[in-house]
Design an enzyme around this catalytic site. Sequence first.
Site, PDB file in Angstrom:
ATOM      1  N   ASP A 102       0.817  -1.215   0.000  1.00 10.64           N
ATOM      2  CA  ASP A 102       0.000   0.000   0.000  1.00 10.64           C
ATOM      3  C   ASP A 102       0.854   1.270   0.000  1.00 10.64           C
ATOM      4  O   ASP A 102       1.535   1.558   0.979  1.00 10.64           O
ATOM      5  CB  ASP A 102      -0.899  -0.051   1.244  1.00 10.64           C
TER       6      ASP A 102
ATOM      7  N   ASP B 130      -2.041   6.049  -5.375  1.00 16.24           N
ATOM      8  CA  ASP B 130      -2.322   5.174  -4.239  1.00 16.24           C
ATOM      9  C   ASP B 130      -2.731   3.773  -4.677  1.00 16.24           C
ATOM     10  O   ASP B 130      -3.829   3.559  -5.176  1.00 16.24           O
ATOM     11  CB  ASP B 130      -3.426   5.808  -3.392  1.00 16.24           C
TER      12      ASP B 130
END
Length: 396
Positions: A101, A284
Amino acid sequence: MLRTRGESMKWFWVLGLVALSECLVTIPLTRVKSMRENLREKDRLKDFLENHPYNLAYKFVDSVNLDLGIYFEPMRNYLDLAYVGTISIGTPPQEFKVIFDTGSSDLWVPSIYCSSPACANHNVFNPLRSSTFRISGRPIHLQYGSGTMSGFLAYDTVRFGGLVDVAQAFGLSLREPGKFMEYAVFDGILGLAYPSLSLRGTVPVFDNLWKQGLISQELFAFYLSKKNEEGSVVMFGGVDHSYYSGDLNWVPVSKRLYWQLSMDSISMNGEVIACDGGCQAIIDTGTSLLIGPSHVVFNIQMIIGANRSYSGEYVVDCDAANTLPDIVFTINGINYPVPASAYIQEGPQGTCYSGFDESGDSLLVSDSWILGDVFLRLYFTVFDRENNRIGLALAV
């Protein structure tokens, strides 16, 4: 046979390239059903969205209660995470499925001491089975819209892709918020954002890989497969050029917290529809959709003919994926078109959903965007920490 100095230099150059390629570590990622998809199939999504409105990870409050020795870190919104990879922690190794992430910086997994029902459905770490485990005695709390994930900080050996990261700080959960976490396919999170976003006093995984000399270049890259469950990868210490075509276009990081950059505009048919005059965007891998300010995203939903369903999602006519024009994200003077076939996503029973979602605005900087997997499946992305820049190229 004797070689000349020039020939020797040539061989050193070739061997150097071989060494660099050997230092490139590629981790396979699997595309899985997101929590949103699981909740949707079980007809629980409406209830979730009503009780837990979209709460961005970017609403960070750096709160530390020094008197109690408690450190708080905001938790991610995990509703749309869809790509998982395998790591192991401890000696002997205990395996976990995690999200790599770029929107957070810490590593955490559930522990055997977790009392929440969600932990019963996931792999949990047992400190008693690891000879290299070390506890810090420091409690941590991860804030989330539906409550708090409580746990503690520890240190152990983390392995993935042949890399062995010793004495890595990581969080172990004791309590996970909300019943909805039972629907998450992943066990934990491995954050790859800047260390300024990590728990105070800890070194994130990527920084430890570099400090321990485990990777040859201070960068990592993502390739997210467009169609197949398999085929996606995250690579550390180098770039495999076979995953993209053309040249990498480099964009400077505008704020060293997230992987944030300055975006010029968002347009359709040559007309600006958002980010007029420029805005900020965060790249992201931990967000599936294209997230923007509520009023702006609402206008885009109207332009593409999306209507809000009973569950709160925006539904689009599936035929529109073949007729609507590209939406173009212009970054550092370069156009990155996202076709309708990418920003309209087909779900079960032939229903199609908009790939745009609203940020909730309250603490998000005005007109800021998050470019998630809808964008990243189209563009191979390099995250270059040494030069604080992001490289984008058309994915193959």
